[in-house]
Design a protein around this motif. Structure first.
Motif, PDB file in Angstrom:
ATOM      1  N   VAL A 191       0.874  -1.291   0.041  1.00 28.52           N
ATOM      2  CA  VAL A 191       0.114  -0.164  -0.077  1.00 28.52           C
ATOM      3  C   VAL A 191       0.948   1.228   0.057  1.00 28.52           C
ATOM      4  O   VAL A 191       1.756   1.388   0.961  1.00 28.52           O
ATOM      5  CB  VAL A 191      -0.936   0.147   1.295  1.00 28.52           C
ATOM      6  N   LEU A 192       0.720   2.106  -1.005  1.00 29.20           N
ATOM      7  CA  LEU A 192       1.549   3.264  -1.178  1.00 29.20           C
ATOM      8  C   LEU A 192       0.743   4.540  -1.205  1.00 29.20           C
ATOM      9  O   LEU A 192      -0.386   4.332  -1.790  1.00 29.20           O
ATOM     10  CB  LEU A 192       2.303   3.112  -2.481  1.00 29.20           C
ATOM     11  N   THR A 193       1.479   5.580  -0.671  1.00 30.27           N
ATOM     12  CA  THR A 193       0.612   6.772  -0.659  1.00 30.27           C
ATOM     13  C   THR A 193       1.415   7.778  -1.782  1.00 30.27           C
ATOM     14  O   THR A 193       2.599   8.131  -1.611  1.00 30.27           O
ATOM     15  CB  THR A 193       0.659   7.537   0.526  1.00 30.27           C
ATOM     16  N   ARG A 194       0.605   8.494  -2.809  1.00 32.83           N
ATOM     17  CA  ARG A 194       1.072   9.285  -3.588  1.00 32.83           C
ATOM     18  C   ARG A 194       0.158  10.564  -3.816  1.00 32.83           C
ATOM     19  O   ARG A 194      -0.956  10.708  -3.732  1.00 32.83           O
ATOM     20  CB  ARG A 194       1.159   8.430  -5.091  1.00 32.83           C
ATOM     21  N   LYS A 195       0.995  11.518  -3.941  1.00 29.51           N
ATOM     22  CA  LYS A 195       0.781  12.912  -4.235  1.00 29.51           C
ATOM     23  C   LYS A 195       1.102  13.343  -5.464  1.00 29.51           C
ATOM     24  O   LYS A 195       2.340  14.156  -5.615  1.00 29.51           O
ATOM     25  CB  LYS A 195       1.056  13.787  -3.202  1.00 29.51           C
ATOM     26  N   PRO A 196       0.499  12.980  -6.696  1.00 30.18           N
ATOM     27  CA  PRO A 196       1.048  13.475  -7.919  1.00 30.18           C
ATOM     28  C   PRO A 196       1.015  15.154  -8.127  1.00 30.18           C
ATOM     29  O   PRO A 196       0.470  16.125  -7.345  1.00 30.18           O
ATOM     30  CB  PRO A 196      -0.096  13.217  -8.909  1.00 30.18           C
ATOM     31  N   GLU A 197       2.056  15.735  -8.973  1.00 32.50           N
ATOM     32  CA  GLU A 197       2.305  16.981  -8.980  1.00 32.50           C
ATOM     33  C   GLU A 197       1.198  17.867  -9.430  1.00 32.50           C
ATOM     34  O   GLU A 197       0.893  18.952  -8.987  1.00 32.50           O
ATOM     35  CB  GLU A 197       3.250  17.074 -10.116  1.00 32.50           C
ATOM     36  N   ALA A 198       0.102  17.303 -10.078  1.00 35.06           N
ATOM     37  CA  ALA A 198      -1.200  17.724 -10.570  1.00 35.06           C
ATOM     38  C   ALA A 198      -2.243  18.217  -9.485  1.00 35.06           C
ATOM     39  O   ALA A 198      -3.135  18.724  -9.747  1.00 35.06           O
ATOM     40  CB  ALA A 198      -1.629  17.084 -11.783  1.00 35.06           C
ATOM     41  N   SER A 199      -1.927  17.395  -8.389  1.00 32.15           N
ATOM     42  CA  SER A 199      -2.773  17.577  -7.245  1.00 32.15           C
ATOM     43  C   SER A 199      -2.439  18.781  -6.394  1.00 32.15           C
ATOM     44  O   SER A 199      -1.256  19.417  -6.263  1.00 32.15           O
ATOM     45  CB  SER A 199      -2.581  16.513  -6.056  1.00 32.15           C
ATOM     46  N   ARG A 200      -3.453  19.871  -6.259  1.00 33.59           N
ATOM     47  CA  ARG A 200      -2.878  21.133  -5.757  1.00 33.59           C
ATOM     48  C   ARG A 200      -2.654  21.058  -4.421  1.00 33.59           C
ATOM     49  O   ARG A 200      -3.026  20.363  -3.559  1.00 33.59           O
ATOM     50  CB  ARG A 200      -4.265  22.171  -5.988  1.00 33.59           C
ATOM     51  N   ASP A 201      -1.559  21.896  -4.137  1.00 34.54           N
ATOM     52  CA  ASP A 201      -1.002  22.034  -2.826  1.00 34.54           C
ATOM     53  C   ASP A 201      -2.046  22.265  -1.826  1.00 34.54           C
ATOM     54  O   ASP A 201      -2.032  21.899  -0.607  1.00 34.54           O
ATOM     55  CB  ASP A 201      -0.160  23.096  -2.596  1.00 34.54           C
ATOM     56  N   THR A 202      -3.067  22.971  -2.014  1.00 36.69           N
ATOM     57  CA  THR A 202      -4.038  23.259  -1.203  1.00 36.69           C
ATOM     58  C   THR A 202      -5.003  22.107  -0.969  1.00 36.69           C
ATOM     59  O   THR A 202      -5.967  22.258  -0.062  1.00 36.69           O
ATOM     60  CB  THR A 202      -4.922  24.571  -1.363  1.00 36.69           C
ATOM     61  N   SER A 203      -5.067  21.063  -1.645  1.00 39.73           N
ATOM     62  CA  SER A 203      -6.070  20.147  -1.492  1.00 39.73           C
ATOM     63  C   SER A 203      -5.505  18.982  -0.710  1.00 39.73           C
ATOM     64  O   SER A 203      -4.302  18.593  -0.803  1.00 39.73           O
ATOM     65  CB  SER A 203      -6.265  19.356  -2.978  1.00 39.73           C
ATOM     66  N   ALA A 204      -6.554  18.480   0.341  1.00 37.08           N
ATOM     67  CA  ALA A 204      -6.240  17.462   0.893  1.00 37.08           C
ATOM     68  C   ALA A 204      -6.125  15.831   0.369  1.00 37.08           C
ATOM     69  O   ALA A 204      -5.821  14.846   1.061  1.00 37.08           O
ATOM     70  CB  ALA A 204      -7.290  17.224   2.009  1.00 37.08           C
ATOM     71  N   GLU A 205      -6.420  15.793  -0.880  1.00 37.42           N
ATOM     72  CA  GLU A 205      -6.490  14.717  -1.721  1.00 37.42           C
ATOM     73  C   GLU A 205      -4.769  13.941  -1.596  1.00 37.42           C
ATOM     74  O   GLU A 205      -3.940  14.706  -1.970  1.00 37.42           O
ATOM     75  CB  GLU A 205      -6.909  14.650  -2.977  1.00 37.42           C
ATOM     76  N   VAL A 206      -4.921  12.702  -1.576  1.00 33.03           N
ATOM     77  CA  VAL A 206      -3.788  11.848  -1.898  1.00 33.03           C
ATOM     78  C   VAL A 206      -4.316  10.606  -2.756  1.00 33.03           C
ATOM     79  O   VAL A 206      -5.544  10.396  -2.653  1.00 33.03           O
ATOM     80  CB  VAL A 206      -3.155  11.544  -0.841  1.00 33.03           C
ATOM     81  N   TYR A 207      -3.443   9.890  -3.320  1.00 27.57           N
ATOM     82  CA  TYR A 207      -3.970   8.552  -4.021  1.00 27.57           C
ATOM     83  C   TYR A 207      -3.256   7.530  -3.327  1.00 27.57           C
ATOM     84  O   TYR A 207      -1.899   7.641  -2.991  1.00 27.57           O
ATOM     85  CB  TYR A 207      -3.716   8.767  -5.557  1.00 27.57           C
ATOM     86  N   MET A 208      -3.957   6.400  -3.067  1.00 22.82           N
ATOM     87  CA  MET A 208      -3.547   5.302  -2.388  1.00 22.82           C
ATOM     88  C   MET A 208      -3.341   4.161  -3.510  1.00 22.82           C
ATOM     89  O   MET A 208      -4.498   4.101  -4.402  1.00 22.82           O
ATOM     90  CB  MET A 208      -4.629   4.811  -1.442  1.00 22.82           C
ATOM     91  N   VAL A 209      -2.234   3.682  -3.756  1.00 22.98           N
ATOM     92  CA  VAL A 209      -1.879   2.566  -4.775  1.00 22.98           C
ATOM     93  C   VAL A 209      -1.757   1.188  -3.873  1.00 22.98           C
ATOM     94  O   VAL A 209      -0.792   1.025  -3.329  1.00 22.98           O
ATOM     95  CB  VAL A 209      -0.675   2.674  -5.438  1.00 22.98           C
ATOM     96  N   ALA A 210      -2.770   0.374  -3.949  1.00 22.06           N
ATOM     97  CA  ALA A 210      -2.729  -0.816  -3.317  1.00 22.06           C
ATOM     98  C   ALA A 210      -2.767  -1.860  -4.352  1.00 22.06           C
ATOM     99  O   ALA A 210      -3.426  -2.295  -5.312  1.00 22.06           O
ATOM    100  CB  ALA A 210      -3.936  -1.155  -2.611  1.00 22.06           C
ATOM    101  N   LYS A 211      -1.472  -2.787  -3.889  1.00 19.00           N
ATOM    102  CA  LYS A 211      -1.330  -3.977  -4.836  1.00 19.00           C
ATOM    103  C   LYS A 211      -1.279  -5.338  -4.412  1.00 19.00           C
ATOM    104  O   LYS A 211      -0.957  -5.677  -3.103  1.00 19.00           O
ATOM    105  CB  LYS A 211       0.197  -3.654  -5.304  1.00 19.00           C
TER     106      LYS A 211
END
Length: 216
Positions: A191-211
């Protein structure tokens, strides 16, 4: 200051930021439907998520920029899709050649059953979820709505994803976030946590990558 004036200024600030956003400009130049496309492109570049021959389900697909990328990656030299692409969203989405689209609310059992029917006896290689609720501005309520979508997407994966499949989901950091991550770790080996560059700094969003699902 009156509420209406605050809202007007906020809207103007958003419009100005949107117009000047380099990812917005780039998406228009490159023919993608939304700036969010570069989140998936970066995730795919790092994690090698999409390969020809896959069965991919894109949840929360509208307006379709992620689906565009999936189609590009699954296309052969003749332009035909090598694999299966199923997209769904509560909102309508303009058609994409080679993609099966289901419009409906993922929270409704009838819609979930219809999606299962479309998948048939296939096992899914990759589930992408960029779903997010309509935000009310009330943090606790928005977090709860978002978490419900994350939990439903996970249930869907546990039912349809191959053992070596991958689940990518947008999660908002806040109430329930750490518990959801722990739930993912209970079901997936990586399970990895990723914050792509296109995610705005002000956003609380992250993307979880589960394999790789653990033994069910």
């Amino acid at each position: 200051m009156p509420v209406a004036t605050k809202k007007l200024r906020s809207n103007r600030a958003w419009i100005e930021r949107h117009i000047n956003d380099p990812f917005v400009k780039r998406s228009r130049q490159e023919g993608y439907r939304a700036r969010s496309v570069y989140k998936l492109i970066e995730l795919n570049d790092k994690e090698k998520l999409i390969r020809p021959g896959m069965c991919v389900v894109d949840l929360g697909a509208a307006p379709g920029s992620w689906t565009q990328v999936v189609r590009e990656k699954l296309a052969g030299k003749d332009g035909e899709v090598r694999g299966t692409i199923i997209a769904m969203d509560i909102l309508p989405m303009d058609p994409i050649d080679g993609v099966t689209f289901l419009q409906g609310d993922f929270r409704e059992q009838e819609v979930a059953d219809k999606l299962t029917e479309i998948i048939g006896d296939k096992q899914v290689d990759l589930v992408l979820s960029d779903m997010a609720p309509n935000l009310s501005g009330i943090a606790a309520a928005d977090a709860a709505r978002s978490l419900l979508l994350n939990e439903l997407a996970l249930e869907f994966c546990l039912e349809h994803l191959k053992d070596n499949g991958v689940f990518v989901t947008k999660v908002f950091q806040g109430s329930g976030f750490s518990q959801y991550v722990e739930t993912l770790k209970k079901h997936f080996k990586t399970v990895l946590t990723r914050k792509p560059e296109a995610s705005r700094d002000t956003s609380a969003e992250v993307y979880m990558v589960a394999k790789h699902i653990k033994k069910r």
